[in-house]
Enzyme design. Sequence first.
Site, PDB file in Angstrom:
ATOM      1  N   HIS A  68      -9.396   1.023   5.221  1.00  0.00           N
ATOM      2  CA  HIS A  68      -8.058   1.135   5.807  1.00  0.00           C
ATOM      3  C   HIS A  68      -8.126   2.016   7.047  1.00  0.00           C
ATOM      4  O   HIS A  68      -8.927   2.953   7.114  1.00  0.00           O
ATOM      5  CB  HIS A  68      -7.078   1.727   4.782  1.00  0.00           C
ATOM      6  CG  HIS A  68      -5.664   1.664   5.266  1.00  0.00           C
ATOM      7  ND1 HIS A  68      -5.138   2.625   6.106  1.00  0.00           N
ATOM      8  CD2 HIS A  68      -4.684   0.744   5.069  1.00  0.00           C
ATOM      9  CE1 HIS A  68      -3.882   2.285   6.393  1.00  0.00           C
ATOM     10  NE2 HIS A  68      -3.587   1.157   5.780  1.00  0.00           N
ATOM     11  N   SER A 125       3.958  -2.178  10.101  1.00  0.00           N
ATOM     12  CA  SER A 125       5.412  -2.194  10.260  1.00  0.00           C
ATOM     13  C   SER A 125       6.061  -3.504   9.795  1.00  0.00           C
ATOM     14  O   SER A 125       7.006  -3.982  10.429  1.00  0.00           O
ATOM     15  CB  SER A 125       5.802  -1.861  11.709  1.00  0.00           C
ATOM     16  OG  SER A 125       5.383  -0.546  12.027  1.00  0.00           O
ATOM     17  N   LYS A 160       0.074   4.283  -0.132  1.00  0.00           N
ATOM     18  CA  LYS A 160      -0.521   5.463   0.521  1.00  0.00           C
ATOM     19  C   LYS A 160      -0.291   6.703  -0.366  1.00  0.00           C
ATOM     20  O   LYS A 160      -0.351   6.590  -1.587  1.00  0.00           O
ATOM     21  CB  LYS A 160       0.048   5.629   1.936  1.00  0.00           C
ATOM     22  CG  LYS A 160      -0.099   4.323   2.734  1.00  0.00           C
ATOM     23  CD  LYS A 160       0.143   4.464   4.193  1.00  0.00           C
ATOM     24  CE  LYS A 160       0.000   3.099   4.860  1.00  0.00           C
ATOM     25  NZ  LYS A 160       0.162   3.137   6.297  1.00  0.00           N
ATOM     26  N   GLY A 184       2.936   2.211  10.784  1.00  0.00           N
ATOM     27  CA  GLY A 184       3.862   3.343  10.638  1.00  0.00           C
ATOM     28  C   GLY A 184       4.577   3.711  11.921  1.00  0.00           C
ATOM     29  O   GLY A 184       5.179   4.775  12.023  1.00  0.00           O
ATOM     30  N   GLU A 194      -6.429   4.373   8.092  1.00  0.00           N
ATOM     31  CA  GLU A 194      -6.310   5.828   7.880  1.00  0.00           C
ATOM     32  C   GLU A 194      -7.612   6.396   7.326  1.00  0.00           C
ATOM     33  O   GLU A 194      -7.973   7.541   7.621  1.00  0.00           O
ATOM     34  CB  GLU A 194      -5.106   6.116   6.963  1.00  0.00           C
ATOM     35  CG  GLU A 194      -3.809   5.928   7.735  1.00  0.00           C
ATOM     36  CD  GLU A 194      -2.687   5.281   6.949  1.00  0.00           C
ATOM     37  OE1 GLU A 194      -2.695   5.354   5.714  1.00  0.00           O
ATOM     38  OE2 GLU A 194      -1.801   4.687   7.594  1.00  0.00           O
ATOM     39  N   ASN A 248       0.870  -1.176   0.000  1.00  0.00           N
ATOM     40  CA  ASN A 248       0.000   0.000   0.000  1.00  0.00           C
ATOM     41  C   ASN A 248       0.906   1.224   0.000  1.00  0.00           C
ATOM     42  O   ASN A 248       1.563   1.512   1.000  1.00  0.00           O
ATOM     43  CB  ASN A 248      -0.889  -0.037   1.255  1.00  0.00           C
ATOM     44  CG  ASN A 248      -1.689   1.234   1.437  1.00  0.00           C
ATOM     45  OD1 ASN A 248      -1.740   2.081   0.542  1.00  0.00           O
ATOM     46  ND2 ASN A 248      -2.307   1.371   2.608  1.00  0.00           N
ATOM     47  N   GLU A 284      -4.860  -5.123  10.485  1.00  0.00           N
ATOM     48  CA  GLU A 284      -3.832  -4.107  10.680  1.00  0.00           C
ATOM     49  C   GLU A 284      -4.098  -3.367  11.990  1.00  0.00           C
ATOM     50  O   GLU A 284      -4.887  -2.416  12.018  1.00  0.00           O
ATOM     51  CB  GLU A 284      -3.849  -3.102   9.523  1.00  0.00           C
ATOM     52  CG  GLU A 284      -3.626  -3.718   8.169  1.00  0.00           C
ATOM     53  CD  GLU A 284      -3.089  -2.696   7.172  1.00  0.00           C
ATOM     54  OE1 GLU A 284      -2.007  -2.925   6.640  1.00  0.00           O
ATOM     55  OE2 GLU A 284      -3.743  -1.669   6.965  1.00  0.00           O
TER      56      GLU A 284
HETATM   57  P1  13P Z   1       3.402   0.386   7.552  1.00  0.00           P
HETATM   58  O1  13P Z   1       3.926  -0.921   6.951  1.00  0.00           O
HETATM   59  O2  13P Z   1       4.105   1.595   7.021  1.00  0.00           O
HETATM   60  O3  13P Z   1       3.324   0.297   9.041  1.00  0.00           O
HETATM   61  O4  13P Z   1       1.887   0.526   7.025  1.00  0.00           O
HETATM   62  C1  13P Z   1       0.995  -0.541   7.165  1.00  0.00           C
HETATM   63  C2  13P Z   1      -0.252  -0.240   6.408  1.00  0.00           C
HETATM   64  O5  13P Z   1      -1.047   0.593   6.816  1.00  0.00           O
HETATM   65  C3  13P Z   1      -0.491  -0.955   5.149  1.00  0.00           C
HETATM   66  O6  13P Z   1      -1.778  -0.754   4.669  1.00  0.00           O
END
Ligand code: 13P
Length: 252
Positions: free
Chosen positions: A94, A211, A9, A171, A96, A7, A165
């Site tokens: 997701h 992560s 983002k 992150g 976010e 992803n 997740e």
């Molecule tokens: P990170 O791997 O940067 O922690 O992000 C995970 C994520 O949100 C994937 O959709």
Amino acid sequence: MAVIAGNWKMHLGPHETRGFFKDFDTSVLETGHELILFPSTASLGAAFLARGEAVKGIGLGVQNIHWEDAGAFTGETSAPIAANAGAEFALIGHSERRHVFGETDEETTRKVAAARRHGLVPVLCVGETLAERRAGRVDEVILRQLDAALGDLDVEDKRFLVAYEPVWAIGTGETATPDDASAAHATLRARLSDAVGAERASRVPILYGGSVKPENAEELMAAENVDGVLVGGASLDPVSFAAIVRAAGKPR
Ligand code: 13P
């Protein structure tokens, strides 16, 4: 076979997307694992072209869709537009989207339905916050989020993926332990089994995200009920993304 998804983002514009594909070691496709990338919508066309014939084995998806097929929704992308632009998958719910943009379970229900209507495979993301984990509410939260998306899954044999997740692991450099991931995945699998039967539930890949890096991918993917990973930051670099694919080892 594991599913290894990236992803991106709000990173990698069209130019950088072309660079990613140019530098990506396509020999990892020989591992037989399924790879999916979720570029930003503005980079999807570039990804579609850059992927070309050589790396056709990589699936492409969008990070979000609107639930309506068309209309006056400035800034949004519908499922038919995403499909027409080359997307085969759609991330839905997701963390976010839920926590930064206030997306609700009701919206994820409608988005999953829109994806299915237009032949996009939904990848439903679920996960608890740190406060919810500390309060012992992991199962309650992730099952509520899963239930919102099940909809007509029991009557339609269409492909569906789930990504667990935990919000506190995204992150942050904090990763769930393989046991934490396994426990949450088992909870999700049991609910899927109730909804669609054990055989079909066993065919729904449940990915772990939060992560994931080349260094921890192997032990996470070896955990019970973990069928792959959804990678954020470490998927932006073609070398580390390829290393994660290799960490999945030989398909089980
Ligand atoms: P990170 O791997 O940067 O922690 O992000 C995970 C994520 O949100 C994937 O959709």
